[in-house]
Design a protein around this motif. Structure first.
Motif, PDB file in Angstrom:
ATOM      1  N   PHE A   1     -44.929  21.051 -15.510  1.00  0.00           N
ATOM      2  CA  PHE A   1     -45.775  19.904 -15.225  1.00  0.00           C
ATOM      3  C   PHE A   1     -44.997  18.656 -15.612  1.00  0.00           C
ATOM      4  O   PHE A   1     -44.426  18.585 -16.705  1.00  0.00           O
ATOM      5  N   ALA A   2     -44.979  17.673 -14.729  1.00  0.00           N
ATOM      6  CA  ALA A   2     -44.132  16.497 -14.904  1.00  0.00           C
ATOM      7  C   ALA A   2     -44.510  15.666 -16.130  1.00  0.00           C
ATOM      8  O   ALA A   2     -43.643  15.244 -16.884  1.00  0.00           O
ATOM      9  N   ASP A   3     -45.787  15.438 -16.335  1.00  0.00           N
ATOM     10  CA  ASP A   3     -46.224  14.548 -17.415  1.00  0.00           C
ATOM     11  C   ASP A   3     -46.834  15.342 -18.563  1.00  0.00           C
ATOM     12  O   ASP A   3     -47.345  16.451 -18.380  1.00  0.00           O
ATOM     13  N   ASP A   4     -46.796  14.725 -19.742  1.00  0.00           N
ATOM     14  CA  ASP A   4     -47.439  15.316 -20.912  1.00  0.00           C
ATOM     15  C   ASP A   4     -48.952  15.229 -20.767  1.00  0.00           C
ATOM     16  O   ASP A   4     -49.480  14.422 -20.001  1.00  0.00           O
ATOM     17  N   PHE A   5     -49.653  16.034 -21.562  1.00  0.00           N
ATOM     18  CA  PHE A   5     -51.111  16.026 -21.613  1.00  0.00           C
ATOM     19  C   PHE A   5     -51.501  15.531 -23.002  1.00  0.00           C
ATOM     20  O   PHE A   5     -51.078  16.114 -24.005  1.00  0.00           O
ATOM     21  N   THR A   6     -52.316  14.478 -23.077  1.00  0.00           N
ATOM     22  CA  THR A   6     -52.761  13.928 -24.359  1.00  0.00           C
ATOM     23  C   THR A   6     -54.283  13.898 -24.371  1.00  0.00           C
ATOM     24  O   THR A   6     -54.911  13.417 -23.423  1.00  0.00           O
ATOM     25  N   SER A   7     -54.860  14.425 -25.470  1.00  0.00           N
ATOM     26  CA  SER A   7     -56.319  14.484 -25.557  1.00  0.00           C
ATOM     27  C   SER A   7     -56.757  14.433 -27.013  1.00  0.00           C
ATOM     28  O   SER A   7     -56.028  14.849 -27.918  1.00  0.00           O
ATOM     29  N   ASN A   8     -57.988  13.938 -27.219  1.00  0.00           N
ATOM     30  CA  ASN A   8     -58.635  14.081 -28.522  1.00  0.00           C
ATOM     31  C   ASN A   8     -58.975  15.545 -28.698  1.00  0.00           C
ATOM     32  O   ASN A   8     -59.216  16.257 -27.720  1.00  0.00           O
ATOM     33  N   LEU A   9     -59.059  15.963 -29.964  1.00  0.00           N
ATOM     34  CA  LEU A   9     -59.515  17.321 -30.248  1.00  0.00           C
ATOM     35  C   LEU A   9     -61.013  17.274 -30.545  1.00  0.00           C
ATOM     36  O   LEU A   9     -61.569  16.217 -30.863  1.00  0.00           O
ATOM     37  N   LYS A  10     -61.660  18.394 -30.455  1.00  0.00           N
ATOM     38  CA  LYS A  10     -63.113  18.497 -30.577  1.00  0.00           C
ATOM     39  C   LYS A  10     -63.599  18.066 -31.966  1.00  0.00           C
ATOM     40  O   LYS A  10     -63.073  18.527 -32.989  1.00  0.00           O
ATOM     41  N   ASP A  11     -64.587  17.191 -31.998  1.00  0.00           N
ATOM     42  CA  ASP A  11     -65.271  16.746 -33.228  1.00  0.00           C
ATOM     43  C   ASP A  11     -64.325  16.169 -34.271  1.00  0.00           C
ATOM     44  O   ASP A  11     -64.509  16.362 -35.472  1.00  0.00           O
ATOM     45  N   THR A  12     -63.291  15.442 -33.833  1.00  0.00           N
ATOM     46  CA  THR A  12     -62.345  14.841 -34.763  1.00  0.00           C
ATOM     47  C   THR A  12     -61.658  13.655 -34.099  1.00  0.00           C
ATOM     48  O   THR A  12     -61.731  13.486 -32.871  1.00  0.00           O
ATOM     49  N   ASP A  13     -60.967  12.858 -34.910  1.00  0.00           N
ATOM     50  CA  ASP A  13     -60.179  11.745 -34.369  1.00  0.00           C
ATOM     51  C   ASP A  13     -58.749  12.171 -34.065  1.00  0.00           C
ATOM     52  O   ASP A  13     -57.955  11.369 -33.582  1.00  0.00           O
TER      53      ASP A  13
ATOM     54  N   ILE B   1     -55.743  20.414 -11.681  1.00  0.00           N
ATOM     55  CA  ILE B   1     -55.298  21.242 -12.815  1.00  0.00           C
ATOM     56  C   ILE B   1     -55.201  20.378 -14.067  1.00  0.00           C
ATOM     57  O   ILE B   1     -55.636  20.782 -15.146  1.00  0.00           O
ATOM     58  N   ARG B   2     -54.630  19.188 -13.914  1.00  0.00           N
ATOM     59  CA  ARG B   2     -54.495  18.275 -15.053  1.00  0.00           C
ATOM     60  C   ARG B   2     -55.859  17.958 -15.666  1.00  0.00           C
ATOM     61  O   ARG B   2     -56.030  18.002 -16.883  1.00  0.00           O
ATOM     62  N   SER B   3     -56.827  17.685 -14.825  1.00  0.00           N
ATOM     63  CA  SER B   3     -58.169  17.385 -15.307  1.00  0.00           C
ATOM     64  C   SER B   3     -58.752  18.568 -16.078  1.00  0.00           C
ATOM     65  O   SER B   3     -59.325  18.398 -17.164  1.00  0.00           O
ATOM     66  N   ARG B   4     -58.606  19.763 -15.522  1.00  0.00           N
ATOM     67  CA  ARG B   4     -59.162  20.967 -16.172  1.00  0.00           C
ATOM     68  C   ARG B   4     -58.455  21.247 -17.504  1.00  0.00           C
ATOM     69  O   ARG B   4     -59.091  21.653 -18.469  1.00  0.00           O
ATOM     70  N   ILE B   5     -57.162  21.007 -17.570  1.00  0.00           N
ATOM     71  CA  ILE B   5     -56.419  21.215 -18.826  1.00  0.00           C
ATOM     72  C   ILE B   5     -56.881  20.217 -19.878  1.00  0.00           C
ATOM     73  O   ILE B   5     -57.068  20.569 -21.051  1.00  0.00           O
ATOM     74  N   LEU B   6     -57.084  18.965 -19.486  1.00  0.00           N
ATOM     75  CA  LEU B   6     -57.548  17.953 -20.447  1.00  0.00           C
ATOM     76  C   LEU B   6     -58.929  18.303 -20.993  1.00  0.00           C
ATOM     77  O   LEU B   6     -59.201  18.100 -22.179  1.00  0.00           O
ATOM     78  N   VAL B   7     -59.788  18.843 -20.152  1.00  0.00           N
ATOM     79  CA  VAL B   7     -61.114  19.277 -20.617  1.00  0.00           C
ATOM     80  C   VAL B   7     -60.964  20.413 -21.629  1.00  0.00           C
ATOM     81  O   VAL B   7     -61.628  20.438 -22.671  1.00  0.00           O
ATOM     82  N   ALA B   8     -60.074  21.371 -21.336  1.00  0.00           N
ATOM     83  CA  ALA B   8     -59.860  22.502 -22.262  1.00  0.00           C
ATOM     84  C   ALA B   8     -59.280  22.014 -23.590  1.00  0.00           C
ATOM     85  O   ALA B   8     -59.672  22.502 -24.662  1.00  0.00           O
ATOM     86  N   LEU B   9     -58.369  21.062 -23.536  1.00  0.00           N
ATOM     87  CA  LEU B   9     -57.800  20.520 -24.776  1.00  0.00           C
ATOM     88  C   LEU B   9     -58.868  19.791 -25.587  1.00  0.00           C
ATOM     89  O   LEU B   9     -58.930  19.931 -26.818  1.00  0.00           O
ATOM     90  N   ALA B  10     -59.711  19.006 -24.927  1.00  0.00           N
ATOM     91  CA  ALA B  10     -60.761  18.251 -25.622  1.00  0.00           C
ATOM     92  C   ALA B  10     -61.803  19.179 -26.242  1.00  0.00           C
ATOM     93  O   ALA B  10     -62.503  18.778 -27.176  1.00  0.00           O
ATOM     94  N   ASP B  11     -61.898  20.399 -25.767  1.00  0.00           N
ATOM     95  CA  ASP B  11     -62.855  21.373 -26.303  1.00  0.00           C
ATOM     96  C   ASP B  11     -62.226  22.267 -27.384  1.00  0.00           C
ATOM     97  O   ASP B  11     -62.796  23.267 -27.777  1.00  0.00           O
ATOM     98  N   THR B  12     -61.049  21.875 -27.878  1.00  0.00           N
ATOM     99  CA  THR B  12     -60.328  22.664 -28.873  1.00  0.00           C
ATOM    100  C   THR B  12     -60.536  22.074 -30.267  1.00  0.00           C
ATOM    101  O   THR B  12     -60.243  20.892 -30.488  1.00  0.00           O
ATOM    102  N   PRO B  13     -61.036  22.875 -31.220  1.00  0.00           N
ATOM    103  CA  PRO B  13     -61.189  22.379 -32.595  1.00  0.00           C
ATOM    104  C   PRO B  13     -59.824  22.118 -33.249  1.00  0.00           C
ATOM    105  O   PRO B  13     -58.854  22.830 -32.973  1.00  0.00           O
ATOM    106  N   GLU B  14     -59.767  21.127 -34.100  1.00  0.00           N
ATOM    107  CA  GLU B  14     -58.500  20.747 -34.734  1.00  0.00           C
ATOM    108  C   GLU B  14     -57.879  21.901 -35.508  1.00  0.00           C
ATOM    109  O   GLU B  14     -56.673  22.127 -35.432  1.00  0.00           O
ATOM    110  N   GLU B  15     -58.696  22.652 -36.240  1.00  0.00           N
ATOM    111  CA  GLU B  15     -58.129  23.732 -37.057  1.00  0.00           C
ATOM    112  C   GLU B  15     -57.443  24.814 -36.217  1.00  0.00           C
ATOM    113  O   GLU B  15     -56.565  25.526 -36.701  1.00  0.00           O
TER     114      GLU B  15
END
Length: 194
Positions: free
Chosen positions: A97-109, A137-151
């Motif tokens: 994938f050409a670009d990086d994926f950046t997202s907040n993690l779930k319930d955290t900053d 695909i990029r959109s779906r990956i960002l949603v999955a990343l945002a639904d990931t707990p920090e721990e």
């Protein structure tokens, strides 16, 4: 009186023979129909339906991929690839994938930034589809990343679970768009948590 019994028995024999012949004809027809159905399905015989593909096919090492994307400019004359004797019998192709994926993690900053690649043992259509549907695909990956707990992003086990979820997300998009997934795994090229 015995003659009457014999005469009445004869038509029954005739009817029995006719019934048996009809049953035989029906069974032969059913058998022929079964053979025709098996041929039409491509299970037996050389019928055109057998040649019909149900999606991207696995590509053996050393086999030519009829759907291979063209070589990038400047790489037209690459040396022939030589595979080892062991390992997987199918060749593996990678898509970056050409670009990086950046997202907040779930319930955290906290933020996660990853660069990803995907692998497939299937023919080049999967690589073409990854490129064509990159936005979805990029959109779906960002949603999955945002639904990931920090721990989860700090342990190897958590990263492995995330890797499986991202693979499923990519395959879900490809299945929705093309009717076939085909991605075997998603790999982290970089993984940064802030």
């Amino acid at each position: 009186m015995t003659n009457k019994k014999d005469k009445s028995a004869e038509p029954k024999k005739g009817k029995g023979i006719v019934k048996m012949l009809l049953i035989g004809v029906l069974l032969a027809g059913a058998g022929g129909g079964t053979v025709f159905a098996l041929m039409a399905a491509g299970i037996i015989g050389d019928h055109p339906a057998k040649a019909k593909e149900s999606g991207p096919q696995l590509v053996l090492k050393g086999e030519e991929d009829p759907y291979a994307p063209p070589a990038p400019k400047g790489h037209e004359e690459t040396p022939e690839l030589v595979h080892g004797e062991g390992g997987n019998k199918y060749r593996v192709a990678y898509y970056r994938f050409a670009d990086d994926f950046t997202s907040n993690l779930k319930d955290t900053d906290a933020l996660v930034q990853v660069s990803l690649a995907a692998s497939t043992r299937r023919d080049g259509r999967v690589l073409m589809w990854l490129d064509e549907h990159q936005l979805a695909i990029r959109s779906r990956i960002l949603v999955a990343l945002a639904d990931t707990p920090e721990e989860e992003v700090y342990t190897p086990e958590g990263k492995a679970r995330l890797q499986k979820r991202l693979t499923a997300a990519v395959n879900d998009v490809l299945t929705e768009q093309e009717g076939f997934g085909g991605v075997d795994n998603v790999y982290f090229r970089t993984f940064i948590v802030q």
